[in-house]
Design an enzyme around this catalytic site. Sequence first.
Site, mmCIF file in Angstrom:
data_model
loop_
_atom_site.group_PDB
_atom_site.id
_atom_site.type_symbol
_atom_site.label_atom_id
_atom_site.label_comp_id
_atom_site.label_asym_id
_atom_site.label_seq_id
_atom_site.Cartn_x
_atom_site.Cartn_y
_atom_site.Cartn_z
ATOM 1 N N GLU A 152 0.846 -1.194 0.000
ATOM 2 C CA GLU A 152 0.000 0.000 0.000
ATOM 3 C C GLU A 152 0.886 1.250 0.000
ATOM 4 O O GLU A 152 1.865 1.309 0.719
ATOM 5 C CB GLU A 152 -0.910 -0.012 1.241
ATOM 6 C CG GLU A 152 -1.846 1.167 1.324
ATOM 7 C CD GLU A 152 -2.634 1.361 0.030
ATOM 8 O OE1 GLU A 152 -3.387 0.469 -0.355
ATOM 9 O OE2 GLU A 152 -2.489 2.433 -0.590
ATOM 10 N N LYS A 205 8.072 -1.657 -2.413
ATOM 11 C CA LYS A 205 7.533 -0.826 -1.324
ATOM 12 C C LYS A 205 8.673 -0.222 -0.493
ATOM 13 O O LYS A 205 8.698 0.973 -0.209
ATOM 14 C CB LYS A 205 6.602 -1.680 -0.451
ATOM 15 C CG LYS A 205 6.101 -0.984 0.795
ATOM 16 C CD LYS A 205 5.234 0.225 0.493
ATOM 17 C CE LYS A 205 4.941 0.998 1.758
ATOM 18 N NZ LYS A 205 4.236 2.233 1.538
ATOM 19 N N CYS A 261 5.660 4.923 9.019
ATOM 20 C CA CYS A 261 6.244 4.191 7.881
ATOM 21 C C CYS A 261 7.724 4.474 7.641
ATOM 22 O O CYS A 261 8.548 3.576 7.781
ATOM 23 C CB CYS A 261 5.434 4.482 6.623
ATOM 24 S SG CYS A 261 3.801 3.756 6.695
ATOM 25 N N ARG A 328 2.701 8.313 15.901
ATOM 26 C CA ARG A 328 3.838 7.390 15.883
ATOM 27 C C ARG A 328 5.068 8.103 15.332
ATOM 28 O O ARG A 328 5.010 8.733 14.272
ATOM 29 C CB ARG A 328 3.493 6.148 15.041
ATOM 30 C CG ARG A 328 2.480 5.258 15.755
ATOM 31 C CD ARG A 328 2.072 4.061 14.917
ATOM 32 N NE ARG A 328 1.158 4.410 13.842
ATOM 33 C CZ ARG A 328 0.549 3.514 13.063
ATOM 34 N NH1 ARG A 328 0.773 2.229 13.251
ATOM 35 N NH2 ARG A 328 -0.262 3.897 12.101
HETATM 36 N N1 LIG Z 1 -0.183 4.040 8.030
HETATM 37 C C1 LIG Z 1 0.230 4.287 6.794
HETATM 38 O O1 LIG Z 1 0.225 5.414 6.310
HETATM 39 C C2 LIG Z 1 0.698 3.141 5.918
HETATM 40 C C3 LIG Z 1 0.866 3.357 4.538
HETATM 41 C C4 LIG Z 1 1.287 2.300 3.747
HETATM 42 C C5 LIG Z 1 1.559 1.057 4.315
HETATM 43 N N2 LIG Z 1 1.405 0.898 5.662
HETATM 44 C C6 LIG Z 1 1.662 -0.429 6.217
HETATM 45 O O2 LIG Z 1 0.400 -1.046 6.462
HETATM 46 C C7 LIG Z 1 0.460 -1.868 7.633
HETATM 47 C C8 LIG Z 1 -0.608 -1.447 8.617
HETATM 48 O O3 LIG Z 1 -0.300 -0.134 9.060
HETATM 49 P P1 LIG Z 1 -1.354 0.746 9.863
HETATM 50 O O4 LIG Z 1 -0.744 2.085 10.041
HETATM 51 O O5 LIG Z 1 -2.683 0.613 9.237
HETATM 52 O O6 LIG Z 1 -1.352 -0.056 11.275
HETATM 53 P P2 LIG Z 1 -2.314 0.202 12.519
HETATM 54 O O7 LIG Z 1 -1.469 -0.050 13.708
HETATM 55 O O8 LIG Z 1 -3.012 1.504 12.380
HETATM 56 O O9 LIG Z 1 -3.423 -0.940 12.398
HETATM 57 C C9 LIG Z 1 -3.145 -2.293 12.551
HETATM 58 C C10 LIG Z 1 -4.407 -2.992 13.020
HETATM 59 O O10 LIG Z 1 -4.192 -4.398 12.960
HETATM 60 C C11 LIG Z 1 -4.843 -4.994 14.070
HETATM 61 N N3 LIG Z 1 -4.289 -6.350 14.288
HETATM 62 C C12 LIG Z 1 -3.092 -6.701 14.807
HETATM 63 N N4 LIG Z 1 -2.954 -8.027 14.808
HETATM 64 C C13 LIG Z 1 -4.082 -8.546 14.280
HETATM 65 C C14 LIG Z 1 -4.543 -9.861 13.998
HETATM 66 N N5 LIG Z 1 -3.781 -10.934 14.239
HETATM 67 N N6 LIG Z 1 -5.761 -10.022 13.445
HETATM 68 C C15 LIG Z 1 -6.535 -8.943 13.185
HETATM 69 N N7 LIG Z 1 -6.156 -7.676 13.422
HETATM 70 C C16 LIG Z 1 -4.955 -7.472 13.960
HETATM 71 C C17 LIG Z 1 -4.588 -4.014 15.200
HETATM 72 O O11 LIG Z 1 -5.478 -4.219 16.267
HETATM 73 C C18 LIG Z 1 -4.789 -2.679 14.461
HETATM 74 O O12 LIG Z 1 -6.132 -2.248 14.518
HETATM 75 C C19 LIG Z 1 1.886 -1.721 8.163
HETATM 76 O O13 LIG Z 1 2.668 -2.769 7.662
HETATM 77 C C20 LIG Z 1 2.350 -0.426 7.582
HETATM 78 O O14 LIG Z 1 3.746 -0.354 7.412
HETATM 79 C C21 LIG Z 1 0.963 1.896 6.474
#
Ligand SMILES: NC(=O)c1ccc[n+]([C@@H]2O[C@H](COP(=O)([O-])OP(=O)(O)OC[C@H]3O[C@@H](n4cnc5c(N)ncnc54)[C@H](O)[C@@H]3O)[C@@H](O)[C@H]2O)c1
Length: 448
Positions: A152, A205, A261, A328
Amino acid sequence: MKQICVVGVGYVGLVTAACFSDLGNRVIALDINEDRIEGLKRGVMPIYEPGLKEMVDRNKRAGRLSFTTKYADALNGTEFAFIAVGTPSGVDGEADLQYVASAAQAIAENMREPVIIINKSTVPVGTGDWVADIVRSHQTEPIPFAVVSCPEFLREGSAISDFMQPHRTVLGSLDPEAAEKVAQLHLALRAPIVITDLRTAEMIKYASNAFLATKISFINEIANICEELGADVKEVAIGMGYDKRIGPQFLDAGLGYGGSCFPKDVKALAYMAAEKGRHPQLLHAVMEINNDRRPMIVSRLKEMIGDLRGKKIGLLGLSFKPNTDDMREAPSVDIAQSLIAQGAEVRAYDPVAMEVARPLLPNVEMVTDAYTLADDSDALIVVTEWNEFKQLDLDRVRDCMKQPVLFDGRNIYDPALMKSLGFTYRGLGRGYNGSKSDLITGMTKAAV
Ligand SMILES: NC(=O)c1ccc[n+]([C@@H]2O[C@H](COP(=O)([O-])OP(=O)(O)OC[C@H]3O[C@@H](n4cnc5c(N)ncnc54)[C@H](O)[C@@H]3O)[C@@H](O)[C@H]2O)c1
């Protein structure tokens, strides 16, 4: 209409779920965090993202979007299962994959029909193969499945438009048929689709984030040099940005990158390289330059107002960037803690991040608006470039401060204007501390 399950309702998962449902699919979003799921059922958002609540509400009402904590319910009838759980930094900078592992295991244990598992989380190169091994070893009966990497690229604050109008969709798989099905799912986004193997997609990525972080550290290095040589980094960036080979984005000198990130992804890429015996010099320089920004702000402020003991300092903005409540790796945390450690009294105002910030900064007083923050302050620091700070009534700000000192950590104000308004003002990399007249006088003197 396809049936999709999204695992994880954080910044990426909830946006993915909302957007795919808005595109007409039936989406079941799952999280192990019961409070988050209960809240979403009642219409309470777990995160702030512009436009997301409206989209979630609309699709819930239309019956296309629902929430659960039960994998069996989420996987029932589902063709595509997106994993969008967190991958934070581990002890040595490596990505911590425990959440991906438990999601993969739970999918394996609860799937009753073939499913395509799509990794949306940012995961180290090789994780796709590892997820396939986890699923295979935890299935209760052998049911066909495929693993596709679909990293993403959305940015918090503009996540919905980034998701709906991506620059490209990257898909990686060793199973061309599965990759093709996931490509079909993304056709509605009308973006170029790059289909490659699993490891290459995972690397795209990391390489993309590392490149953007490099741009930020590059311009911050240039800002440092500008300060010494009397050039204005803001205008340097504009002059550079018109060159299509360079582009204007990610050339804003300031407090450096933060958020969930860039810091962890650059670290994780360096870790992957080091593990294989490589010395990723450029990545280390990018991190070093970024790490220097936060302490530098505090030492610069001391140059402006002297000893910090007993001084009232106001932070304009707390979130790591505007239009999000994400704290974060936010520079505000390090800056506030350092100011407090040196005896300052720190107050802060942020349009949306104060609730999230409060437990992280228990010794910082949160106030209701920028003018209350300015009231009786010895100095203000712009930490986050929220639009509302760009439009402040600066006369009012100046008049209510104890002394009109403003450190602009995001270069949102015009140095000459600030000087004419009577502020002791400093930005980052703005030549001769932002005073062009000093520069001209200096040159004239030199010519004479
Ligand atoms: N935040 C960004 O801008 C962004 C952009 C691109 C990619 N990413 C990537 O996307 C991924 C997610 O990032 P995010 O910022 O959305 O994380 P986040 O911490 O906001 O959300 C993660 C969610 O996953 C849930 N979770 C954890 N373990 C779980 C399980 N076993 N089953 C179900 N749910 C579970 C948590 O409770 C939480 O709600 C990461 O790898 C990040 O690097 C993030």
